[in-house]
Motif scaffolding. Structure first.
Motif, short mmCIF file in Angstrom:
data_model
loop_
_atom_site.label_atom_id
_atom_site.label_comp_id
_atom_site.label_asym_id
_atom_site.label_seq_id
_atom_site.Cartn_x
_atom_site.Cartn_y
_atom_site.Cartn_z
N GLN A 51 11.90 -5.89 5.68
CA GLN A 51 12.86 -5.25 4.77
C GLN A 51 14.31 -5.62 5.11
O GLN A 51 15.19 -5.41 4.29
CB GLN A 51 12.72 -3.72 4.81
N CYS A 89 10.34 4.03 -1.05
CA CYS A 89 10.59 2.90 -0.15
C CYS A 89 12.04 2.48 -0.31
O CYS A 89 12.53 2.40 -1.45
CB CYS A 89 9.66 1.74 -0.51
N LEU A 90 12.71 2.21 0.80
CA LEU A 90 14.11 1.78 0.72
C LEU A 90 14.27 0.46 -0.02
O LEU A 90 15.35 0.15 -0.49
CB LEU A 90 14.71 1.68 2.13
N HIS A 131 2.40 3.03 5.42
CA HIS A 131 3.34 2.39 4.49
C HIS A 131 4.05 1.23 5.18
O HIS A 131 4.11 0.12 4.64
CB HIS A 131 4.34 3.45 4.01
N GLU A 132 4.57 1.48 6.39
CA GLU A 132 5.31 0.43 7.10
C GLU A 132 4.38 -0.70 7.53
O GLU A 132 4.76 -1.88 7.47
CB GLU A 132 6.05 1.00 8.31
N HIS A 135 3.93 -3.25 4.93
CA HIS A 135 5.06 -4.20 4.79
C HIS A 135 4.83 -5.45 5.63
O HIS A 135 5.26 -6.54 5.25
CB HIS A 135 6.36 -3.54 5.26
NI NI Z 1 8.84 0.65 2.41
#
Ligand code: NI
Length: 153
Positions: A51, A89-90, A131-132, A135
């Motif tokens: 990210q 999510c950012l 979630h992470e 990624h």
């Molecule tokens: Ni995220």
């Protein structure tokens, strides 16, 4: 420490497979500190290295502002139960969606000293870890959303 630019959905870097970290370096140490700073500034509960444009298997999580974790080369070794709830999510600003995940996970990873640790997590912390973790394999939660993605009011 410095804030890093958060990559947004549509950026190819978010679709890539991340590589394992073989040793701790000053650069990676700084990256992790910057990831925490960037996550807190953006008021997120987790942030993964891709990210901020770095294809390494690292993420940070802090769901209660009391317990912060860094996971390097994580493996989710157990998943059990089920939880269905809102997720954001950012990298997908202004949106959220309903996602079903395991309610409990056991994760093995390395810490900032490259020492192995194991953590069992439930509910929100378990959700954030899953979630992470996604990624790191180039997946965003939007692929798992039940129904439509919603706009944050
Ligand atoms: Ni995220």
């Amino acid at each position: 420490m410095a804030l890093r630019k958060i990559r947004k959905i549509g950026d190819e870097v978010l679709t890539k497979q991340c590589r394992e970290v073989s040793k701790m370096t000053p650069r990676i140490h700084t990256l992790v500190q910057d990831m925490f700073e960037t996550m807190y500034e953006a008021e997120g509960v987790g942030l993964a290295a891709p990210q901020v444009g770095i294809l390494k298997r690292i993420f940070v999580v802090d769901v209660d502002r009391e317990n912060s974790y860094v996971f390097i080369n994580p493996e989710i070794v157990e998943r059990s139960g089920e939880q269905t709830g809102e997720e954001g999510c950012l990298s997908v600003p202004g949106k959220y969606g309903i996602v079903t995940r395991a309610n409990h996970v056991k994760v093995r990873a390395l810490d900032l000293n490259m020492e192995p640790f194991e953590l069992e997590a439930d509910e929100l912390l378990a959700r954030a870890i899953q979630h992470e973790y996604d990624h790191l394999d180039g997946h965003l939660y939007v692929e798992k959303v039940e129904g439509e993605l919603q706009e944050v009011e």
